[in-house]
Design an enzyme around this catalytic site. Sequence first.
Site, mmCIF file in Angstrom:
data_model
loop_
_atom_site.group_PDB
_atom_site.id
_atom_site.type_symbol
_atom_site.label_atom_id
_atom_site.label_comp_id
_atom_site.label_asym_id
_atom_site.label_seq_id
_atom_site.Cartn_x
_atom_site.Cartn_y
_atom_site.Cartn_z
ATOM 1 C CE1 TYR A 47 -107.222 -27.688 6.195
ATOM 2 C CE2 TYR A 47 -109.002 -29.084 5.453
ATOM 3 C CZ TYR A 47 -107.811 -28.442 5.212
ATOM 4 O OH TYR A 47 -107.213 -28.570 3.991
ATOM 5 C CE1 TYR A 79 -100.218 -28.929 6.287
ATOM 6 C CE2 TYR A 79 -98.651 -30.680 5.784
ATOM 7 C CZ TYR A 79 -99.902 -30.108 5.629
ATOM 8 O OH TYR A 79 -100.832 -30.709 4.820
ATOM 9 C CG HIS A 93 -102.183 -30.459 0.235
ATOM 10 N ND1 HIS A 93 -103.283 -29.919 -0.397
ATOM 11 C CD2 HIS A 93 -102.547 -30.623 1.545
ATOM 12 C CE1 HIS A 93 -104.260 -29.754 0.489
ATOM 13 N NE2 HIS A 93 -103.847 -30.184 1.677
ATOM 14 N N GLY A 94 -103.008 -31.852 -2.617
ATOM 15 C CA GLY A 94 -103.819 -31.454 -3.776
ATOM 16 C C GLY A 94 -103.668 -29.954 -4.016
ATOM 17 C CG ASP A 95 -104.358 -28.320 -7.972
ATOM 18 O OD1 ASP A 95 -105.425 -28.725 -7.493
ATOM 19 O OD2 ASP A 95 -104.134 -28.247 -9.208
ATOM 20 C CG ASP A 208 -135.920 -9.449 22.719
ATOM 21 O OD1 ASP A 208 -136.465 -10.569 22.743
ATOM 22 O OD2 ASP A 208 -134.802 -9.212 23.239
HETATM 23 C C1 SPV Z 1 -130.700 -11.886 22.658
HETATM 24 O O1 SPV Z 1 -129.794 -11.887 21.814
HETATM 25 O O2 SPV Z 1 -131.895 -11.874 22.386
HETATM 26 C C2 SPV Z 1 -130.352 -11.920 24.083
HETATM 27 C C3 SPV Z 1 -129.083 -11.343 24.540
HETATM 28 O O3 SPV Z 1 -131.159 -12.383 24.854
HETATM 29 S S1 SPV Z 1 -129.409 -9.717 24.976
HETATM 30 O O4 SPV Z 1 -130.001 -9.039 23.820
HETATM 31 O O5 SPV Z 1 -128.168 -9.077 25.362
HETATM 32 O O6 SPV Z 1 -130.360 -9.727 26.082
HETATM 33 MG MG MG Z 2 -133.044 -12.664 24.087
#
Ligand code: SPV
Ligand code: MG
Length: 435
Positions: A47, A79, A93-95, A208
């Site tokens: 919820y 429910y 219940h509240g609306d 990255d």
């Molecule tokens: C990220 O999201 O940076 C990860 C997962 O490390 S992956 O990109 O699949 O390596």
């Molecule tokens: Mg990563």
Amino acid sequence: MQQRTKTVYTCFATDVIHEGHLKIIAEALKYGNVTVGVLSDRALIRYNRFPTVSLDRRIANAREINGVSNVIIQDDVMYDKIISELRPDYIIHGDNWLTGPIRAIRDNAAALLSEYGGHLIEVPYSYSENIDLIEKRKRAALAMPEYRRKRLRQLISIRPAVKAIEVHSGLTGLIAEKTVIEHNGELDQFDAMWISSLCDSTAKGKPDTELVDMTSRFRTIDEVTEVTTKPIIFDGDTGGQTEHFVYTVRTLEKMGVSAVIIEDKTGHKKNSLFGTDVPQTQDNIESFCAKIAAGKKAQLTDDFMIIARIESLILDKGMDDALQRAKAYVNAGADGIMIHSRKNTPDEVFEFCGSFRKFDKITPLAAVPTSYSKVTEGELAAHGVNIVIYANHLTRSAFPAMQKTAENILKYHRAFETEDDLMSINDIITLIDEI
Ligand code: SPV
Ligand code: MG
């Protein structure tokens, strides 16, 4: 002949009883004997109301209300079970449930009641400064590090599979926090957030490769924690040098992060989905175990989790290597194992999970179904996966949308042609709540 006293049922999805609930009870008492249902932890989470007090406390709170004849546990947001067992003459219940995804709960209850002539009573929802304040305080409590940090472990024990979505900013955090949908009569939402190194770097226009430093990554966490309450799983890349990792653990704990996942690579780390197309070096077992053990020794709370990520399948080192590492990492103190794969079917992940579960029934397993996206959360859970991470999907959906808008403005020398793809000005200026 004496008339049977009517049964009135109402369900509370709350930690605190306030004047709004008392108003509902006062109204309910006009119709008959009142039974209050208290939503279980499991149901409250569905919820989007993570509990801050125990189920026992919530039951005691309901019992203390004057006039309430009976208090029972409702274990599902829908429910069905309550209605078939209790067959109440009335549900009150509240609306407020007439709008938004929770309308599905209302429609379902109304249909079930109409099967035997039961009735729905909807009272105007009470808005007051006090109720508003109670709600805000609860959200503030959930956002505090001590609540947020332990929430991942709590969810793992309650949910068949905890599902996390990638976030990299306050805005994406809000999407993870607030998106609730109704589909096929069920409510659903994300349980947790993944702060991906890929998406955090990409948002900054950087590769990255651990180039975005930890201080900057912590800034992203700050942005996210500022506007959300859900637990955070942090992509810690390789964890860096062990001597630095211990400091990272302390900082993450202090910020209320629930888990860090570190991968067993070393040197110039590249994204795993490059696989063997780029040179990547897997750390040796001893050295990675030492990093895990040092992190565990440094942490100060019991809540925080260090999850070890195994890159053996990514780097074509084989299943035996992955399993040997999993055993070693758990022995070194890892609180969970993430098994990564870049195959387009889940077969090798399933095989890993099956073999792992033969010798370890407890340690949580995490999976990242990016390349094998046809697999469902249910299938992963059935193979023993506890955490499913959608690692990059908000970034991957936002980028093409933004690019298309930029291209269309260049093409038409005006913005009119982009309007259909855009949210309205009214929606954007009211998107963020003011205090
Ligand atoms: C990220 O999201 O940076 C990860 C997962 O490390 S992956 O990109 O699949 O390596
Ligand atoms: Mg990563």
